[in-house]
Design an enzyme around this catalytic site. Structure first.
Site, PDB file in Angstrom:
ATOM      1  N   GLY A  51       0.837  -1.200   0.000  1.00  0.00           N
ATOM      2  CA  GLY A  51       0.000   0.000   0.000  1.00  0.00           C
ATOM      3  C   GLY A  51       0.869   1.245   0.000  1.00  0.00           C
ATOM      4  CB  CYS A  82       5.311  -4.109   0.230  1.00  0.00           C
ATOM      5  SG  CYS A  82       6.136  -2.551  -0.083  1.00  0.00           S
ATOM      6  CE1 TYR A  83       1.048   1.078   5.507  1.00  0.00           C
ATOM      7  CE2 TYR A  83      -0.725  -0.538   5.267  1.00  0.00           C
ATOM      8  CZ  TYR A  83      -0.223   0.627   5.837  1.00  0.00           C
ATOM      9  OH  TYR A  83      -0.990   1.327   6.735  1.00  0.00           O
ATOM     10  CG  HIS A 167       5.580  -6.010  -4.573  1.00  0.00           C
ATOM     11  ND1 HIS A 167       4.302  -5.793  -4.118  1.00  0.00           N
ATOM     12  CD2 HIS A 167       6.294  -4.915  -4.215  1.00  0.00           C
ATOM     13  CE1 HIS A 167       4.233  -4.617  -3.525  1.00  0.00           C
ATOM     14  NE2 HIS A 167       5.443  -4.070  -3.563  1.00  0.00           N
ATOM     15  CD  GLU A 169       2.643  -8.751  -5.425  1.00  0.00           C
ATOM     16  OE1 GLU A 169       3.324  -9.532  -4.744  1.00  0.00           O
ATOM     17  OE2 GLU A 169       2.456  -7.565  -5.101  1.00  0.00           O
ATOM     18  CB  SER A 221     -25.021  -5.373 -23.333  1.00  0.00           C
ATOM     19  OG  SER A 221     -23.789  -6.040 -23.096  1.00  0.00           O
ATOM     20  N   GLY A 223     -22.107  -7.718 -25.024  1.00  0.00           N
ATOM     21  CA  GLY A 223     -20.718  -7.651 -24.559  1.00  0.00           C
ATOM     22  C   GLY A 223     -20.283  -9.012 -24.019  1.00  0.00           C
ATOM     23  CG  ASP A 225     -18.191  -9.074 -18.534  1.00  0.00           C
ATOM     24  OD1 ASP A 225     -17.299  -9.803 -19.004  1.00  0.00           O
ATOM     25  OD2 ASP A 225     -17.972  -7.962 -18.025  1.00  0.00           O
ATOM     26  CB  SER A 227     -22.203 -12.777 -24.503  1.00  0.00           C
ATOM     27  OG  SER A 227     -22.559 -11.618 -25.208  1.00  0.00           O
ATOM     28  CE  LYS A 362     -14.250  -7.826 -20.353  1.00  0.00           C
ATOM     29  NZ  LYS A 362     -15.538  -7.215 -19.974  1.00  0.00           N
TER      30      LYS A 362
END
Ligand code: XMP
Length: 506
Positions: A51, A82-83, A167, A169, A221, A223, A225, A227, A362
């Site tokens: 953070g 980290c933080y 980090h 990640e 719509s 789109g 998601d 769909s 996504k």
């Protein structure tokens, strides 16, 4: 599952992704999430993210003491990054202070103690750091596990609590995934059961059980998601699913026909509502884009309420995905634009809400979509805002403004596809500007319209760079737009990145 407490790091989502990539379910919570809620989640372990704060700052986010007590009493594994490392040191009365040198970027750390978290690693490890503070003193009960030249306490542990100043990640930490793997499976003893393969089967079963023989509607719509959510729900309840596709008159060229062609093939009731007149009437004279978003959002809700009543639906299925859930749960997230997704219908619509994708990112949704046989023209399309072309004209919504925007975007898309670059771009579209400029057409002076192109590269829409396309390609696009759309005499290109400019210029 693993709980990740987000202390404001830009990498929190990445931590969550990495945990899932290793096959374990992860959920992000906030420092203000009640400890009761976290306990109920029954996590195998907890990760404290990084953070931007210093732990002694006024209002610096911290871990609730009741949560600490529960963690210690139950020996729940913790990994502070980290933080998160500073917070651990602070809780046990260590001292944290400014580092004389900020450590930013790739650093080598010396592993001093081959603890379980470093199983399978070497004597030295290449890691990625980004910190201005560091731990200056640690309690004697803590064991130091690694140091760098600039940071004596780069990693330490106490009982089941582990801390890394770097980090793991990010990809620049060479063996970051091994460290996370050790934490998840050696320390937390988590089960590897976050499996995309079972997802479809599990979700279809759940929807079936919840909806039974009743009816559900979904705002489709077209789109990615909505769909994917539609096809999943159709597998579960077939014709009892009413997929409501609203043609607002603000869609891309051929979009209505495309969505209809694709979704009529699935086992569901496809309902296309032609609402162009309704939307155009309400948007008449409105230039302010936030106002446009508000009006469109309201009109969508009205339409859905009407359909739900008529169809006697009791459930509303939504394509909400995980980042939407997280963003709306964050107190700190600033509303830059109110995102009126069709997915954002209010809960008081009087229907029970089902959100089958609310744990997915996504790219996970795209993978599921592919598995469900949804064609690439849906899965790979660029993001398109819920309010449609209304927010791509700087002036009012009228036939001319929308037509220019639609046609120019179509030409742009066609040329980018021909050049083979379309799918490498995050978004590419045209905007109809309100101003006019002088042009000369057939020896005559003509006061004409301007179309501005927004073409960007991005990985998550949080930041974006304008695409440095080939001049000849841009020229071809410009020539076609001015030739094929009679009102347009000028094509401009937005060459600002995000920030400061947002992706949608309106
Ligand atoms: P900005 O313009 O904020 O956009 O950089 C980030 C991403 O969000 C999309 N966007 C919207 N999507 N309703 C939506 O559903 C909206 O009102 C809206 N405004 C922006 C934008 O296309 C980009 O992908």
């Amino acid at each position: 599952m693993i709980v990740i407490i987000d202390f404001g790091s830009q990498y929190t989502h990445l931590i969550s992704r990495r945990v899932r990539e290793l096959g374990v379910k992860s959920e992000i919570v906030f420092p203000f999430t009640s400890s009761e809620r976290i306990k109920r989640m029954n996590p195998d372990g907890i990760i404290f993210s990084g953070g931007p704060n210093s732990v002694y700052d006024r209002d610096a986010p911290d871990v609730d003491e009741t949560l600490w007590k529960w963690i210690l009493k139950n020996n729940i594994p913790v990994l502070g990054l980290c933080y998160g490392l500073h917070l651990i040191a602070k809780r046990f009365h260590g001292r944290i202070g400014k580092s004389e040198r900020r450590e930013y970027g790739i650093t080598t750390v010396k592993i001093k103690k081959h603890n379980i978290i470093f199983r399978g690693l070497g004597e030295k490890e290449v890691v990625w750091m980004s910190h201005g503070d560091k731990v200056l003193d640690l309690p004697d009960t803590f064991e130091v596990l690694a140091s760098s030249e600039n940071c004596k306490y780069a990693s330490f542990c106490y009982k089941n609590i582990y801390a890394l100043q770097w980090h793991p990640e990010v990809v620049h930490t060479k063996n970051g995934m091994k460290m996370l793997n050790n934490f998840l499976f050696e320390i937390c003893k988590a089960r590897k059961d976050w499996n995309m393969e079972d997802f479809v089967e599990r979700t279809v079963r759940d929807i079936k059980a919840r909806v039974g023989n009743k009816k559900a509607i979904i705002a489709l719509s077209g789109g990615v998601d909505s769909s994917v959510a539609t096809v999943l729900a159709s597998k579960a309840i077939g014709k009892n699913l009413i997929a409501v596709f609203v043609d607002t008159g603000l869609l891309r060229k051929n979009e209505g026909e495309r969505v209809e062609r694709i979704f009529r093939k699935f086992n569901l009731k496809f309902l296309k509502i032609d609402a162009k007149e309704r939307f155009f009437r309400r948007l008449k004279g409105v230039k302010d884009t936030e106002m446009k978003r508000k009006i469109i959002g309201e009109e969508f809700i009205r339409i859905f309420e009407e359909v739900a009543r008529k169809e006697k639906a009791e459930f509303l299925i939504q394509g909400t995905i995980y980042p939407d859930v997280i963003e709306s749960g964050s107190r700190t997230a600033d509303t830059i634009k109110s995102h009126h997704n069709v997915g954002g219908l209010p809960e008081d619509i009087g229907l029970e809400i089902i959100e089958p994708l609310s744990y997915l990112y996504k790219d996970e949704v795209r993978r599921i979509g592919k598995k469900l046989g949804i064609p690439d023209e849906i899965i790979k399309q660029h993001p398109f805002p819920g309010p449609g072309l209304a927010v791509r004209v700087t002036g009012e919504v009228n036939e001319e403004n929308i037509r220019i925007c639609r046609e120019a975007s179509y030409i742009l898309e066609e040329e980018l596809k021909k050049a083979g670059v379309f799918y490498d771009l995050w978004q590419a579209f045209a905007v109809t500007l309100e101003d006019r400029v002088v042009g000369v057409v057939g020896d005559q002076r003509k006061y004409g319209r301007i179309v501005a192109l927004r073409i960007v590269e991005s990985v998550d829409a949080m930041t974006a760079n304008f695409a440095k396309l080939d001049w000849d390609l841009l020229e071809r696009i410009s020539t076609r737009i001015t030739n094929e759309i009679p009102e347009v005499v000028s094509v401009a290109y937005f060459i600002s990145n995000k920030p400061p400019q947002t992706i949608e210029p309106c």
